[in-house]
Scaffold this active site. Sequence first.
Site, PDB file in Angstrom:
ATOM      1  N   ARG A  25      -9.180 -33.538 -35.367  1.00 28.90           N
ATOM      2  CA  ARG A  25     -10.586 -33.105 -34.387  1.00 28.90           C
ATOM      3  C   ARG A  25      -9.887 -33.112 -33.298  1.00 28.90           C
ATOM      4  NH1 ARG A  25     -15.800 -36.524 -32.794  1.00 28.90           N
ATOM      5  NH2 ARG A  25     -14.040 -37.467 -31.444  1.00 28.90           N
ATOM      6  N   GLU A  37     -19.513 -35.978 -35.218  1.00 24.53           N
ATOM      7  CA  GLU A  37     -20.006 -37.242 -34.945  1.00 24.53           C
ATOM      8  C   GLU A  37     -21.088 -37.610 -35.833  1.00 24.53           C
ATOM      9  OE1 GLU A  37     -19.095 -39.541 -32.806  1.00 24.53           O
ATOM     10  OE2 GLU A  37     -17.525 -38.324 -32.170  1.00 24.53           O
ATOM     11  N   THR A  43     -20.112 -43.979 -41.633  1.00 24.29           N
ATOM     12  CA  THR A  43     -19.341 -43.506 -42.498  1.00 24.29           C
ATOM     13  C   THR A  43     -17.957 -43.537 -41.789  1.00 24.29           C
ATOM     14  OG1 THR A  43     -20.921 -41.796 -43.141  1.00 24.29           O
ATOM     15  CG2 THR A  43     -18.674 -41.539 -43.812  1.00 24.29           C
ATOM     16  N   LEU A  80     -21.509 -37.474 -49.342  1.00 26.39           N
ATOM     17  CA  LEU A  80     -21.510 -38.180 -48.040  1.00 26.39           C
ATOM     18  C   LEU A  80     -22.491 -39.223 -47.700  1.00 26.39           C
ATOM     19  CD1 LEU A  80     -20.383 -36.104 -44.868  1.00 26.39           C
ATOM     20  CD2 LEU A  80     -19.243 -38.110 -45.727  1.00 26.39           C
ATOM     21  N   TYR A 120     -26.542 -42.471 -29.662  1.00 27.93           N
ATOM     22  CA  TYR A 120     -24.900 -42.508 -30.048  1.00 27.93           C
ATOM     23  C   TYR A 120     -24.336 -41.170 -29.746  1.00 27.93           C
ATOM     24  CZ  TYR A 120     -20.486 -42.307 -31.952  1.00 27.93           C
ATOM     25  OH  TYR A 120     -19.267 -41.815 -32.114  1.00 27.93           O
ATOM     26  N   ASP A 138     -21.340 -47.510 -30.391  1.00 28.04           N
ATOM     27  CA  ASP A 138     -21.372 -47.615 -31.922  1.00 28.04           C
ATOM     28  C   ASP A 138     -21.050 -49.034 -32.329  1.00 28.04           C
ATOM     29  OD1 ASP A 138     -18.502 -47.840 -31.288  1.00 28.04           O
ATOM     30  OD2 ASP A 138     -18.140 -46.564 -33.183  1.00 28.04           O
ATOM     31  N   CYS A 198      -5.045 -59.302 -31.667  1.00 27.24           N
ATOM     32  CA  CYS A 198      -5.038 -59.438 -30.128  1.00 27.24           C
ATOM     33  C   CYS A 198      -3.713 -59.215 -29.377  1.00 27.24           C
ATOM     34  CB  CYS A 198      -5.612 -60.772 -30.070  1.00 27.24           C
ATOM     35  SG  CYS A 198      -7.337 -60.927 -30.622  1.00 27.24           S
ATOM     36  N   CYS A 201      -3.363 -55.816 -27.951  1.00 24.07           N
ATOM     37  CA  CYS A 201      -4.733 -55.294 -27.231  1.00 24.07           C
ATOM     38  C   CYS A 201      -4.327 -54.989 -25.720  1.00 24.07           C
ATOM     39  CB  CYS A 201      -5.707 -56.349 -27.455  1.00 24.07           C
ATOM     40  SG  CYS A 201      -7.417 -55.750 -26.286  1.00 24.07           S
ATOM     41  N   CYS A 207     -10.101 -60.134 -21.874  1.00 22.98           N
ATOM     42  CA  CYS A 207     -11.056 -60.562 -23.098  1.00 22.98           C
ATOM     43  C   CYS A 207     -11.454 -62.141 -22.755  1.00 22.98           C
ATOM     44  CB  CYS A 207     -10.333 -60.382 -24.365  1.00 22.98           C
ATOM     45  SG  CYS A 207     -11.358 -60.616 -25.697  1.00 22.98           S
TER      46      CYS A 207
END
Length: 346
Positions: A25, A37, A43, A80, A120, A138, A198, A201, A207
């Site tokens: 995409r 989207e 999904t 789907l 969203y 999301d 982590c 990350c 964090c």
Amino acid sequence: MYKIETFSHNLLDWFHNNKRSMPWRETNDPYKIWLSEVMLQQTQVVTVKGYYNRFIERFPTMTSLVAADEDEVLKYWEGLGYYSRVRNFQAGVREVQEQYGGVVPKDGDAFLSLKGVGPYTRGAVMSIAYNLKYPAVDGNVYRVFSRLDDDATDIAKSTARKHFEAKVMAVMPDAAGDFNEALMELGATVCTPKNPICMLCPVQDHCEAFAEGTVLQRPVKVKKLKRKSYRYKVLLIVNDQGELLIVQRPTSGLLGGMWQFPVVDEEASLADIEELLHMNLYQEAELFHTVTHKFTHLDWLLDVYLYRTTDSATGDYHFIAREEKENYTFPVSMTKIYEHYLKTGS
DNA sequence: CAAACGTGGGA
DNA sequence: TTCCCAAGTTT
């Protein structure tokens, strides 16, 4: 609060130097972003890929989709799930064709008003296709920001979305589309629900949950309880002195230790009840009263029956006079029944 | 605003 | 088996 500049920079830098989850995409075509989207709602990416490619091959442009037969479009969605998505999507595209000259509006409010476009999808399409600054919150973003701020907000509540949208906007850089994608990419590949990595990350320094050791406790998501419904018979048993029969509930469990009028299964017969109570009963009316009561996690539907007896109580059962009722603790459901009895009973 | 809406995959 | 989760929206 983390330092905004380094946070956004570190995240974008990581995003630009890593492989994407959706190389298939790579486009700025708002139609294709929009379609993908919608397919991605609830999904997984791996599931969407094949559907997206087949769909785009058959309906490569908005014009082609507008002209298509709804049943054929639906066929391309088969398997789907959430099938209203595709009907809404085609309706939305047709709306763009008619109301916006075939160009997806570069206006969040206008785009949001289209069929099937929620907060969203608005954020994702507006930011990725047009680089407009809208949040795209999301499940990944809930998780990432819950952890970044060690935020215990219950993400199952519908009010949570605005809470996290504000957090996103507070650190939104000019590269809005890349930033939104980066947040989701981070949540999907590093800041995962069960085994977050982590050590890899890019924003570990920012964090709080990592610092506090609460990563696996974020986000907080209160389970939806499956409410069950239970139907019982409640027995109002009156002796010849006008006293009512009561019994105490087990100490533990629901309404533990509270008193109530005898409760039996809805299927119990008069003979069953007489055996249980060791009494001979005389039924006054077919059905005296009905009460429903909602608990946090279950519902009661109580059918109340009125009986008379000349026998005395045995075992754990007690007859109490009206003035004694206040000496015992009754649940609201039972008090409701009692008050109805006072009004309409003998 | 809770519930409904689909299906597949992992633990 | 059962539950959770997955780039949510609608009613």
